[in-house]
Design a protein around this motif. Structure first.
Motif, PDB file in Angstrom:
ATOM      1  N   PRO A  32     -17.695 -34.057  15.626  1.00 53.26           N
ATOM      2  CA  PRO A  32     -18.900 -33.446  16.184  1.00 53.26           C
ATOM      3  C   PRO A  32     -19.231 -34.060  17.551  1.00 53.26           C
ATOM      4  N   VAL A  33     -19.894 -33.303  18.396  1.00 54.41           N
ATOM      5  CA  VAL A  33     -20.277 -33.784  19.731  1.00 54.41           C
ATOM      6  C   VAL A  33     -21.127 -35.047  19.638  1.00 54.41           C
ATOM      7  N   SER A  34     -21.897 -35.159  18.583  1.00 54.70           N
ATOM      8  CA  SER A  34     -22.784 -36.324  18.421  1.00 54.70           C
ATOM      9  C   SER A  34     -22.019 -37.641  18.396  1.00 54.70           C
ATOM     10  N   ARG A  35     -20.736 -37.626  18.035  1.00 56.17           N
ATOM     11  CA  ARG A  35     -19.946 -38.862  17.990  1.00 56.17           C
ATOM     12  C   ARG A  35     -19.831 -39.523  19.355  1.00 56.17           C
ATOM     13  N   PHE A  36     -19.959 -38.753  20.422  1.00 59.65           N
ATOM     14  CA  PHE A  36     -19.867 -39.336  21.755  1.00 59.65           C
ATOM     15  C   PHE A  36     -21.104 -40.154  22.103  1.00 59.65           C
ATOM     16  N   PHE A  37     -22.158 -39.987  21.339  1.00 62.26           N
ATOM     17  CA  PHE A  37     -23.416 -40.654  21.647  1.00 62.26           C
ATOM     18  C   PHE A  37     -23.747 -41.781  20.678  1.00 62.26           C
ATOM     19  N   SER A  38     -22.865 -42.057  19.719  1.00 58.51           N
ATOM     20  CA  SER A  38     -23.147 -43.145  18.778  1.00 58.51           C
ATOM     21  C   SER A  38     -22.953 -44.472  19.487  1.00 58.51           C
ATOM     22  N   ASP A  39     -23.750 -45.428  19.102  1.00 59.38           N
ATOM     23  CA  ASP A  39     -23.743 -46.728  19.768  1.00 59.38           C
ATOM     24  C   ASP A  39     -22.852 -47.698  19.007  1.00 59.38           C
ATOM     25  N   ALA A  99     -16.146 -44.467  27.187  1.00 61.91           N
ATOM     26  CA  ALA A  99     -15.564 -45.448  26.270  1.00 61.91           C
ATOM     27  C   ALA A  99     -15.436 -44.863  24.859  1.00 61.91           C
ATOM     28  N   GLN A 100     -16.424 -44.072  24.471  1.00 62.47           N
ATOM     29  CA  GLN A 100     -16.390 -43.464  23.135  1.00 62.47           C
ATOM     30  C   GLN A 100     -15.295 -42.396  23.061  1.00 62.47           C
ATOM     31  N   VAL A 101     -15.137 -41.596  24.100  1.00 59.48           N
ATOM     32  CA  VAL A 101     -14.071 -40.590  24.128  1.00 59.48           C
ATOM     33  C   VAL A 101     -12.721 -41.288  24.003  1.00 59.48           C
ATOM     34  N   ARG A 102     -12.534 -42.345  24.778  1.00 59.74           N
ATOM     35  CA  ARG A 102     -11.264 -43.081  24.735  1.00 59.74           C
ATOM     36  C   ARG A 102     -11.032 -43.686  23.347  1.00 59.74           C
ATOM     37  N   ALA A 103     -12.059 -44.301  22.752  1.00 60.31           N
ATOM     38  CA  ALA A 103     -11.920 -44.920  21.430  1.00 60.31           C
ATOM     39  C   ALA A 103     -11.557 -43.871  20.379  1.00 60.31           C
ATOM     40  N   LEU A 119      -9.973 -35.858  32.328  1.00 63.14           N
ATOM     41  CA  LEU A 119     -10.108 -36.706  31.154  1.00 63.14           C
ATOM     42  C   LEU A 119     -10.063 -38.180  31.543  1.00 63.14           C
ATOM     43  N   SER A 120      -9.171 -38.526  32.431  1.00 59.75           N
ATOM     44  CA  SER A 120      -9.060 -39.911  32.891  1.00 59.75           C
ATOM     45  C   SER A 120     -10.362 -40.381  33.541  1.00 59.75           C
ATOM     46  N   ARG A 121     -10.952 -39.527  34.390  1.00 62.03           N
ATOM     47  CA  ARG A 121     -12.217 -39.895  35.053  1.00 62.03           C
ATOM     48  C   ARG A 121     -13.354 -40.005  34.049  1.00 62.03           C
ATOM     49  N   ILE A 122     -13.361 -39.146  33.021  1.00 65.26           N
ATOM     50  CA  ILE A 122     -14.395 -39.225  31.981  1.00 65.26           C
ATOM     51  C   ILE A 122     -14.255 -40.544  31.222  1.00 65.26           C
ATOM     52  N   GLU A 123     -13.031 -40.862  30.801  1.00 65.26           N
ATOM     53  CA  GLU A 123     -12.815 -42.082  30.020  1.00 65.26           C
ATOM     54  C   GLU A 123     -13.140 -43.346  30.813  1.00 65.26           C
TER      55      GLU A 123
END
Length: 190
Positions: free
Chosen positions: A63-70, A11-15, A38-42
């Motif tokens: 940064p990679v950390s953006r994928f882990f922000s809540d 969801a974060q990758v897609r956003a 990419l589709s499967r990840i999103e």
């Protein structure tokens, strides 16, 4: 079975991709991964490797950390239409200083108070404001002499000030009315 972590990352990758106004194909190409991956990840169907996350981060310029922000927990949002701010009768406020609250947030550790301050015709200078936090002022109209501790500056429309509000501060002289300014006070919640 979908992993909750994979779903959140997807969801974060897609956003982030949508915010960057990129198509899935463009991000896949920029990241060096397939569009189907990419589709499967999103959709949260796969848990991407660290290497894949690094590639996606490079493709999105984050940064990679953006994928882990809540982001789901950050739900505060405030929209105040022009002229619809809440008029606040501030205890101890100076006479003829009109405060219009322009927004508020209820969560987080940072308390932010944005006001539109208008000096009404009977307003007098006042240099003994003092309170916790940082204060940002952006002058919209008028011209004043502003005191901060022992320092005095000439301020006019378009000028801004940023300072630690624990020192005595305020308008020392009103030189060209009408005076209005945006005042934003930042303090940590206890």
């Amino acid at each position: 079975m979908r992993s909750l972590s994979a779903a959140r990352i997807g969801a974060q990758v897609r956003a982030l991709r949508m915010a960057a106004e990129m198509s899935g194909g463009a991000l896949a190409q920029a990241s060096g991964i397939s569009s189907s991956m990419l589709s499967r990840i999103e959709r949260g169907l796969v848990s991407p490797s660290v290497e894949t996350l690094e590639r996606l981060a490079q493709g999105l310029h984050v940064p990679v950390s953006r994928f882990f922000s809540d982001q789901a927990r950050r739900t505060d949002f405030c929209h105040v239409r022009a002229g619809r701010g809440v008029l606040v009768d501030r205890i101890g406020a100076v006479a003829d200083y009109r405060y219009e609250l322009l927004g508020h947030l209820l969560s987080g550790n940072l308390f932010v108070e944005p006001y539109l301050v208008t000096l009404l015709p009977g307003a007098d200078p006042y240099v003994t404001f003092q309170h916790p936090g940082l204060k940002f002022l952006y002058f919209l109209s008028g011209e004043v002499r502003y005191r901060y501790g022992a320092k005095v500056v000439e301020v006019r429309a378009g000028d801004s000030l940023l300072f630690d509000a624990t020192a005595l501060h305020g308008i020392e002289a009103i030189q060209a009315p009408p005076v209005s300014y945006l005042s934003v006070v930042f303090t940590l919640r206890e």
